[in-house]
Design a protein around this motif. Sequence first.
Motif: not given
Lengths: 338, 328
Positions: A69, A72-74, A79, B70, B97, B102
Amino acid sequence: MYRFRFIFRKIEIKYIRNASSAVEGNVSCTNTSTELVDNQQNALTKADTSKRIDLTAISKILRPGAVSSMYVNKSDILQQLLKLGVELYKLEKDPEGMKFILTLKFEDIKDTIIFLKELGVETQQIGYIITKNPLLLKESLDDLKVRINYLQYKKFTPEMITRIIENNPVWLTHSTKEIDDRLGFFQKTFSLTANNVRALATQCPRLITYQMDKVKLNLFVLKEEMGFNDVEIKKILLNKPNLFKNSQVRLLKTFEYLHNTMKIPLETIVREPEVLSCREKRLKERHSFLAKLGRDQYDPKQPNYVALTTLIKEDDVVFSTEVAKSSVQTFNNFLKSI
Amino acid sequence: MPHDSLLLWKALQGIICVYKPAEISVKSLRKKLITKLCKDLSELDVKLRHPNPKLTALPVSSDPHTNSIVETESSENALEDISSSAISSGISHIDLRYHPLVVGPRYLDEDLTVSWSNFLGWNTSGVLLFGLRSGTQYAKFIRENRSTRAYRVTGSFGKATDNGFKTGKVVEKSTWKYINQNHIQQILSAMQASHQKKVFEISGVDIHSQTAYELAAKGPIRPVNSEVPIIYNLKCLDYEGPGFTIEVQCINENENYLTTLIHDIGIRLHSTAHTTAIKCIRHSCFTLEHALLPKHWNLQNITKNMDMCSKLLRDNESVINQTSAVLN
């Protein structure tokens, strides 16, 4: 070490709680990670003062999902894997695997995934395969092609190949020689025909890559301790290959109860090998209930015959009403009385 | 108020009463309970947060300062059509997130603290009390208050085994045909009487004093510490063939003590005996009726059971808050 682990858990739980209460969910990613790193440094008093520490290295002592977590956004690759339905929090359990995946680019694994897709594997299954065996992405495409070619050469049909790959995520990481050895072992030990081997590999692909010691141990249990002959063992293997993956203690306990208490002859067990996969406890509960009602009659030649498969397969409601001709309430009360 | 599994999580604290089958340890039963509850709660959490199964990602809170938004670009690869369309098409601003895939399950096994308030051995079945989360405190009180328990113990004459239980190796055989139910009852009464005498000896008061008289006038009393097992009532329920069943009302006992008791009964009757089953049928005010079978463990049943148990505890305050040495 245990104490450190405890500290980490506490910190982690606090952060995840904060983060997951979605209202104030803007505890930023970077913030959390630096705080964590700080704490880790304090706890371990590391000489390294740089704030950049690879979180994958300590993923085992963090809460599952903590590392993914944070990244994951980067990370594009995470993704993309998420889109395939890969359970990222499970990937973390293996720090090496996660480290490897974070270094990947989607371009690197695209071909492998398309290759799997072309073999007819469902999308959800691709996610499942990667969850179970992330190191599959490490294998080169040529190797994978060779391994599939081997199966085709051994006259496995495309449907069989799809089933094998979908059901056994680790199959493709085994080299051709290994797989050949394993198939050869089964063919030789159980004197199977080529068709039998293909059927076995398709029906239970995981057995082929299972630990051979355990298979050998179970073979010993069936042959020497239970007294089945070779032909009968072959029948059992082809009918219920999963039995060879069970622990030998459980297998023997079930058998002892079946044979000594329920007086089931060996021939019946060969005919219905799924009874061996039942737990002794379940068998005990049901048999003693039937015995109390006077319905424990397992001989097909006599009236009021109870088939062993129906005895073990049905759930409690169906069992108590259909098989035992009683009620669920009675069965539950009976369970409390033993 | 938003629907959240946290509400249920917060409510999940108290005592529950479960049924322990024989041949499983309390420890593994506890683990089973924790795993089941956490799994159910996590599933419920995912269901409540993401009611639409297709739309598994959560839209980000409308906070301009969040720098972790994102924008998922529509990928031009072969997977576009096959990947879950909600992520790429439906919403453009997504915080991944909190995606269930995840972060994983919200409730982990180590988050849920569970402790037992009476320990039943491997071979014992019957009523078992678990304290969940802050209920572990009550479990501790119940444990330390040493409430009485009732057992139904079945034994069999004629054989003695090395561990006193039917699973052990037979070490001695003897005749038993001359025994009848009256014999057994006589022996049991004698045992019960000696226990009642003993409890006054170890109660900590002088047996000739006024205090001892006043205590005795109120009825049976508790032993002074938790080391000495005391039997308050022994009864032979039935006897046929070599098998017999007795009911024991006792305090501070354990599995070993009960098997020894059966062994003693055998010896006193000039024969030998071993235990075939031990079942706890009552623990203070909890009986088999209240106990929840392991196959019925789910969120709904457990919360119901917890409600019932807290009601029972409110009615019988002495289980948690004990004021006198007199047994009640």
